[in-house]
Each structure stands twice: as C-alpha cells, then as structure tokens.
Design a protein around this motif. Structure first.
Motif, PDB file in Angstrom:
ATOM      1  N   UNK A 204       0.822  -1.222   0.000  1.00  0.00           N
ATOM      2  CA  UNK A 204       0.000   0.000   0.000  1.00  0.00           C
ATOM      3  C   UNK A 204       0.854   1.270   0.000  1.00  0.00           C
ATOM      4  N   UNK A 205       2.151   1.108   0.085  1.00  0.00           N
ATOM      5  CA  UNK A 205       3.024   2.280   0.187  1.00  0.00           C
ATOM      6  C   UNK A 205       3.357   2.837  -1.186  1.00  0.00           C
ATOM      7  N   UNK A 206       3.219   4.139  -1.310  1.00  0.00           N
ATOM      8  CA  UNK A 206       3.565   4.809  -2.562  1.00  0.00           C
ATOM      9  C   UNK A 206       4.494   5.959  -2.220  1.00  0.00           C
ATOM     10  N   UNK A 207       5.358   6.285  -3.159  1.00  0.00           N
ATOM     11  CA  UNK A 207       6.285   7.400  -2.918  1.00  0.00           C
ATOM     12  C   UNK A 207       6.622   8.035  -4.254  1.00  0.00           C
ATOM     13  N   UNK A 208       7.092   9.264  -4.208  1.00  0.00           N
ATOM     14  CA  UNK A 208       7.598   9.887  -5.429  1.00  0.00           C
ATOM     15  C   UNK A 208       9.067   9.472  -5.590  1.00  0.00           C
ATOM     16  N   UNK A 209       9.587   9.646  -6.783  1.00  0.00           N
ATOM     17  CA  UNK A 209      11.007   9.351  -7.011  1.00  0.00           C
ATOM     18  C   UNK A 209      11.888  10.235  -6.140  1.00  0.00           C
ATOM     19  N   UNK A 210      11.459  11.492  -5.963  1.00  0.00           N
ATOM     20  CA  UNK A 210      12.250  12.419  -5.146  1.00  0.00           C
ATOM     21  C   UNK A 210      12.295  11.974  -3.690  1.00  0.00           C
ATOM     22  N   UNK A 211      11.158  11.449  -3.188  1.00  0.00           N
ATOM     23  CA  UNK A 211      11.135  10.965  -1.800  1.00  0.00           C
ATOM     24  C   UNK A 211      12.159   9.848  -1.604  1.00  0.00           C
ATOM     25  N   UNK A 212      12.259   8.985  -2.606  1.00  0.00           N
ATOM     26  CA  UNK A 212      13.234   7.889  -2.517  1.00  0.00           C
ATOM     27  C   UNK A 212      14.649   8.470  -2.444  1.00  0.00           C
TER      28      UNK A 212
ATOM     29  N   UNK B 283      20.587   7.824  -6.712  1.00  0.00           N
ATOM     30  CA  UNK B 283      20.110   7.788  -8.104  1.00  0.00           C
ATOM     31  C   UNK B 283      19.696   6.363  -8.477  1.00  0.00           C
ATOM     32  N   UNK B 284      20.549   5.417  -8.064  1.00  0.00           N
ATOM     33  CA  UNK B 284      20.296   4.009  -8.393  1.00  0.00           C
ATOM     34  C   UNK B 284      18.995   3.543  -7.728  1.00  0.00           C
ATOM     35  N   UNK B 285      18.802   3.934  -6.462  1.00  0.00           N
ATOM     36  CA  UNK B 285      17.603   3.494  -5.756  1.00  0.00           C
ATOM     37  C   UNK B 285      16.342   4.112  -6.377  1.00  0.00           C
ATOM     38  N   UNK B 286      16.451   5.361  -6.798  1.00  0.00           N
ATOM     39  CA  UNK B 286      15.304   6.020  -7.439  1.00  0.00           C
ATOM     40  C   UNK B 286      14.907   5.246  -8.708  1.00  0.00           C
ATOM     41  N   UNK B 287      15.917   4.874  -9.486  1.00  0.00           N
ATOM     42  CA  UNK B 287      15.632   4.151 -10.728  1.00  0.00           C
ATOM     43  C   UNK B 287      15.098   2.748 -10.430  1.00  0.00           C
ATOM     44  N   UNK B 288      15.664   2.105  -9.405  1.00  0.00           N
ATOM     45  CA  UNK B 288      15.149   0.774  -9.013  1.00  0.00           C
ATOM     46  C   UNK B 288      13.674   0.883  -8.618  1.00  0.00           C
ATOM     47  N   UNK B 289      13.322   1.970  -7.946  1.00  0.00           N
ATOM     48  CA  UNK B 289      11.934   2.163  -7.540  1.00  0.00           C
ATOM     49  C   UNK B 289      11.029   2.283  -8.776  1.00  0.00           C
ATOM     50  N   UNK B 290      11.491   3.003  -9.787  1.00  0.00           N
ATOM     51  CA  UNK B 290      10.704   3.109 -11.025  1.00  0.00           C
ATOM     52  C   UNK B 290      10.496   1.723 -11.654  1.00  0.00           C
ATOM     53  N   UNK B 291      11.594   0.946 -11.682  1.00  0.00           N
ATOM     54  CA  UNK B 291      11.497  -0.402 -12.263  1.00  0.00           C
ATOM     55  C   UNK B 291      10.536  -1.262 -11.438  1.00  0.00           C
ATOM     56  N   UNK B 292      10.538  -1.038 -10.120  1.00  0.00           N
ATOM     57  CA  UNK B 292       9.671  -1.774  -9.188  1.00  0.00           C
ATOM     58  C   UNK B 292       8.196  -1.450  -9.484  1.00  0.00           C
TER      59      UNK B 292
END
Ligand code: SF4
Length: 170
Positions: free
Chosen positions: A6-14, A87-96
């Motif tokens: 249920x958790x959502x976040x923006x890329x910037x938050x990550x 940066x890597x984690x932000x991109x991983x989150x997008x892929x997720x």
C-alpha cells in the motif's frame, strides 16, 4: 505494521530518504524550496537536452512518478554521479513500480556531463531493498516533528540549507 503493497512514494522521496531524512520530512510536509534551486534547474535543462537527443517518451504513472522511456529501457538523467547510490535506488523504484504493473524493464542512469551510463537491474535482492526504503520513507513521513539536524557533506548544496542552518557561519 506497515503493508508495503500500500506504500507509494515519489522518485524524489526515494532520493531524499537516502540523502537526508530531515530533507524528506520537510519536503513532504509542505515546506518547499527545491523548485528554486539552481541544481534543479540545471537538471531540467540536462533532461530536456537528453530528451531531444534520444527522442524518449515521458510517462506519468499513478500521478506520482515520471518515467523516461528510451526505447526498451527506463532512463534517468542526472547532472553528476555524486549521489549515485540514491540515483540508483530512485531508478530501481521506477522499475519496481513498472514490475507491479506487469512490465519488466532494465534501467540506465545517464550522466551526460561525465559521459557515463550505468545499467540498473531489478533483481530479487533489489526488490527487497526498494521495499525496505518504502517502509523507511513512511516511518520518516509519519514523524510529528522533523528529524534532528545533522551536518552532512551536501548540506551547503541543499535547497534547505538556510532553513536548517540559519545563523551558522561557513
Ligand atoms: S541542509 Fe542538510 S540537514 Fe538540512 S535538509 Fe538539507 S541535507 Fe538535510
């Protein structure tokens, strides 16, 4: 107990979670300075230049994250690799997020000024890393007061610098 589904976040938050929990808290509690930052403006210009060069497509998902699709991969353009881990984690989150929608992609971090590209893959271990970050973000956001001040190497470059360190001398 938080439910990661249920958790959502923006890329910037990550990004902010990995850079500074206080920055994350301030930005998610309507204390905004980042839009005025020169660094953000520089990032936007770089993004536009890369956008035009590769003819990529920008896709907005859940009104929350904006993904740059360069053909068959997801790209993220950064002005420097100084914050490569976040940066890597932000991109991983997008892929997720894409994977949750049934779309499997590879990511690429672009550092055009350094002529550097890093490929990013959402492995099983990376999924666990992303979920840990999502839970961590929620914990920070739910705090009733901002996390305490800690002097970090990038404070002087942060949009919240004068807010956090007013009265301090460099
Ligand atoms: S100035 Fe430093 S402590 Fe304050 S939000 Fe930015 S990085 Fe965090």
């Amino acid at each position: 107990m938080l439910n990661v589904d249920e958790l959502k976040a923006t890329g910037l938050s990550v990004q902010y979670y990995l850079v500074c929990h206080r920055k994350l808290w301030l930005s998610t509690h309507q204390i905004q300075f980042e839009q005025d930052s020169d660094r953000v403006l520089e990032g936007k210009v770089l993004h536009e230049q890369t956008y035009n060069k590769h003819g990529n497509k920008e896709v907005l998902i859940d009104n929350l994250i904006k993904i740059d699709l360069f053909g068959d991969y997801v790209g993220e353009v950064k002005s420097s690799s100084r914050m490569q881990q976040s940066d890597r984690m932000q991109l991983l989150y997008y892929l997720y997020v894409l994977k949750q929608a049934g779309i499997n992609k590879v990511g690429k971090l672009h550092y055009p000024k350094e002529k550097k590209v890093e490929e990013v893959h959402l492995t099983d271990a990376a999924v666990k890393e992303v979920e840990k970050v999502l839970i961590g973000i929620q914990v920070v956001k739910d705090k009733s007061t901002p996390p305490p001040l800690i002097k970090l190497p990038y404070c002087s470059k942060c949009a919240y610098y004068s807010f956090c360190w007013v009265g301090e001398v460099d």
